[in-house]
Design a protein around this motif. Structure first.
Motif, PDB file in Angstrom:
ATOM      1  N   TYR A 116       0.923  -1.253  -0.166  1.00  0.00           N
ATOM      2  CA  TYR A 116       0.141  -0.069   0.085  1.00  0.00           C
ATOM      3  C   TYR A 116       0.675   1.346  -0.117  1.00  0.00           C
ATOM      4  O   TYR A 116       2.208   1.448   0.533  1.00  0.00           O
ATOM      5  CB  TYR A 116      -1.158   0.033   1.102  1.00  0.00           C
ATOM      6  CG  TYR A 116      -0.375   0.144   2.569  1.00  0.00           C
ATOM      7  CD1 TYR A 116      -0.601   1.602   3.266  1.00  0.00           C
ATOM      8  CD2 TYR A 116       0.210  -0.516   3.228  1.00  0.00           C
ATOM      9  CE1 TYR A 116       0.304   1.918   4.514  1.00  0.00           C
ATOM     10  CE2 TYR A 116       0.694  -0.503   4.405  1.00  0.00           C
ATOM     11  CZ  TYR A 116       0.837   0.840   4.872  1.00  0.00           C
ATOM     12  OH  TYR A 116       1.446   1.156   6.350  1.00  0.00           O
ATOM     13  N   ARG A 150      -7.746  -6.663  -0.338  1.00  0.00           N
ATOM     14  CA  ARG A 150      -7.633  -5.193  -0.932  1.00  0.00           C
ATOM     15  C   ARG A 150      -8.663  -4.231  -0.336  1.00  0.00           C
ATOM     16  O   ARG A 150      -8.275  -3.130  -0.031  1.00  0.00           O
ATOM     17  CB  ARG A 150      -7.782  -5.449  -2.469  1.00  0.00           C
ATOM     18  CG  ARG A 150      -7.724  -4.069  -3.000  1.00  0.00           C
ATOM     19  CD  ARG A 150      -8.323  -4.339  -4.539  1.00  0.00           C
ATOM     20  NE  ARG A 150     -10.009  -4.727  -4.490  1.00  0.00           N
ATOM     21  CZ  ARG A 150     -10.634  -4.998  -5.352  1.00  0.00           C
ATOM     22  NH1 ARG A 150     -10.045  -4.804  -6.606  1.00  0.00           N
ATOM     23  NH2 ARG A 150     -11.937  -5.072  -5.178  1.00  0.00           N
ATOM     24  N   ILE A 153      -8.290  -2.962   3.291  1.00  0.00           N
ATOM     25  CA  ILE A 153      -6.918  -2.202   3.590  1.00  0.00           C
ATOM     26  C   ILE A 153      -7.456  -0.648   2.950  1.00  0.00           C
ATOM     27  O   ILE A 153      -7.143   0.302   3.600  1.00  0.00           O
ATOM     28  CB  ILE A 153      -5.825  -2.674   2.702  1.00  0.00           C
ATOM     29  CG1 ILE A 153      -5.421  -3.849   3.638  1.00  0.00           C
ATOM     30  CG2 ILE A 153      -4.513  -1.537   3.052  1.00  0.00           C
ATOM     31  CD1 ILE A 153      -4.270  -4.793   2.940  1.00  0.00           C
ATOM     32  N   GLN A 154      -8.055  -0.818   1.704  1.00  0.00           N
ATOM     33  CA  GLN A 154      -8.254   0.447   1.124  1.00  0.00           C
ATOM     34  C   GLN A 154      -9.404   1.452   1.853  1.00  0.00           C
ATOM     35  O   GLN A 154      -9.170   2.378   2.042  1.00  0.00           O
ATOM     36  CB  GLN A 154      -8.899   0.163  -0.152  1.00  0.00           C
ATOM     37  CG  GLN A 154      -9.332   1.483  -1.162  1.00  0.00           C
ATOM     38  CD  GLN A 154      -7.956   2.109  -1.528  1.00  0.00           C
ATOM     39  OE1 GLN A 154      -7.011   1.796  -1.865  1.00  0.00           O
ATOM     40  NE2 GLN A 154      -8.257   3.517  -1.226  1.00  0.00           N
ATOM     41  N   PRO A 159      -5.508   4.577   1.564  1.00  0.00           N
ATOM     42  CA  PRO A 159      -4.103   4.927   1.101  1.00  0.00           C
ATOM     43  C   PRO A 159      -4.391   5.397  -0.197  1.00  0.00           C
ATOM     44  O   PRO A 159      -5.403   5.470  -0.795  1.00  0.00           O
ATOM     45  CB  PRO A 159      -3.377   3.564   1.224  1.00  0.00           C
ATOM     46  CG  PRO A 159      -4.519   2.461   1.145  1.00  0.00           C
ATOM     47  CD  PRO A 159      -5.628   3.137   1.824  1.00  0.00           C
ATOM     48  N   GLY A 161      -2.950   3.850  -2.841  1.00  0.00           N
ATOM     49  CA  GLY A 161      -3.633   2.451  -3.408  1.00  0.00           C
ATOM     50  C   GLY A 161      -2.953   1.553  -2.835  1.00  0.00           C
ATOM     51  O   GLY A 161      -2.236   1.270  -1.677  1.00  0.00           O
ATOM     52  N   VAL A 162      -3.624   0.096  -3.176  1.00  0.00           N
ATOM     53  CA  VAL A 162      -3.572  -0.986  -2.593  1.00  0.00           C
ATOM     54  C   VAL A 162      -3.332  -2.009  -3.685  1.00  0.00           C
ATOM     55  O   VAL A 162      -3.789  -2.143  -4.729  1.00  0.00           O
ATOM     56  CB  VAL A 162      -4.754  -1.503  -1.663  1.00  0.00           C
ATOM     57  CG1 VAL A 162      -4.312  -2.822  -1.103  1.00  0.00           C
ATOM     58  CG2 VAL A 162      -4.938  -0.445  -0.514  1.00  0.00           C
ATOM     59  N   THR A 191      -5.706  -1.032  -6.561  1.00  0.00           N
ATOM     60  CA  THR A 191      -6.756   0.144  -6.354  1.00  0.00           C
ATOM     61  C   THR A 191      -5.669   1.278  -6.595  1.00  0.00           C
ATOM     62  O   THR A 191      -4.373   1.309  -6.297  1.00  0.00           O
ATOM     63  CB  THR A 191      -7.404   0.244  -5.129  1.00  0.00           C
ATOM     64  OG1 THR A 191      -6.395   0.533  -4.016  1.00  0.00           O
ATOM     65  CG2 THR A 191      -8.362  -0.919  -4.579  1.00  0.00           C
TER      66      THR A 191
END
Length: 212
Positions: A116, A150, A153-154, A159, A161-162, A191
């Motif tokens: 990330y 994914r 975490i996103q 963040p 991007g992941v 992402t």
């Protein structure tokens, strides 16, 4: 009846998050009774010495292998989020994955590689493998597992991007069905910044690099 801890182990007790192995006695009893019938239907004698405790063992095993249903992965990440002005790629690779195929109830296993790009917050590095564990310890298909990691975490870290890549061997392919012993299934999900080919290529280069 409340859930009782017949077997209890703790790895972390960090900001209210702890890992516990719980066995619900009512569920154990119900699942075990079904497995005694299954053993009989397979032509076995569930009352013989070697199989007397097998239904209970299988019931406990299944509860452990699917304990991810009782874990909230977002809370794992939130328990160790820190403000930090770091905006370069963070990669955690070679995370062991053990899961159960929901189609055949056979294991699939391998490794996950996750990155990330922070956007004001970083997370304790051990929490990323714990997110993998939370989702993999459920009945799964590899494609959904990849997306769930994914998206978690996103959504939680927000963040830039992941990136998630998972490589697994599936026993439903090697033990039965097509019976191909050496096949490996790779899935990926990206992402944000990882939609950029240059960023994605950097990530793929990092996860294939050796430290030797």
């Amino acid at each position: 009846m409340k859930e009782h801890d017949l077997n209890y182990s703790t790895e972390d007790n960090e900001k209210g998050y702890e890992k516990i192995e719980r066995y619900n006695p009512l569920k154990i009893e119900r699942i075990a009774s079904h497995y005694a019938e299954i053993l009989a239907d397979l032509g076995e004698d569930p009352t013989r010495e070697g199989l007397l405790k097998t239904p209970e063992r299988v019931a406990k095993s299944l509860q452990f292998l699917t304990h991810g249903y009782d874990i909230k992965p977002e809370e794992i990440l939130r328990s160790a989020m820190f403000k930090e002005e770091y905006s370069q790629m963070v990669v955690v690779k070679d995370i062991e994955v053990y899961s159960m195929c929901e189609h055949h109830l056979l294991p699939f296993f391998g490794k996950a590689h996750i990155a990330y790009i922070p956007n004001g917050h970083i997370v304790g590095l051990s929490k990323i493998p714990r997110v993998v564990e939370a989702y993999s310890r459920r009945l799964q298909v590899q494609e959904r597992l990849t997306n769930e990691i994914r998206d978690c975490i996103q959504k939680t870290l927000a963040p830039l991007g992941v990136a998630v890549v998972i490589e697994c061997r599936h026993l439903c392919m090697s033990m039965r069905g097509i019976q191909k012993q050496n096949s490996v299934t790779t899935t990926s999900a990206f992402t944000g910044a990882f939609a950029n080919e240059r960023t994605r290529s950097e990530f793929l280069k990092l996860i294939t690099a050796s430290l030797d």
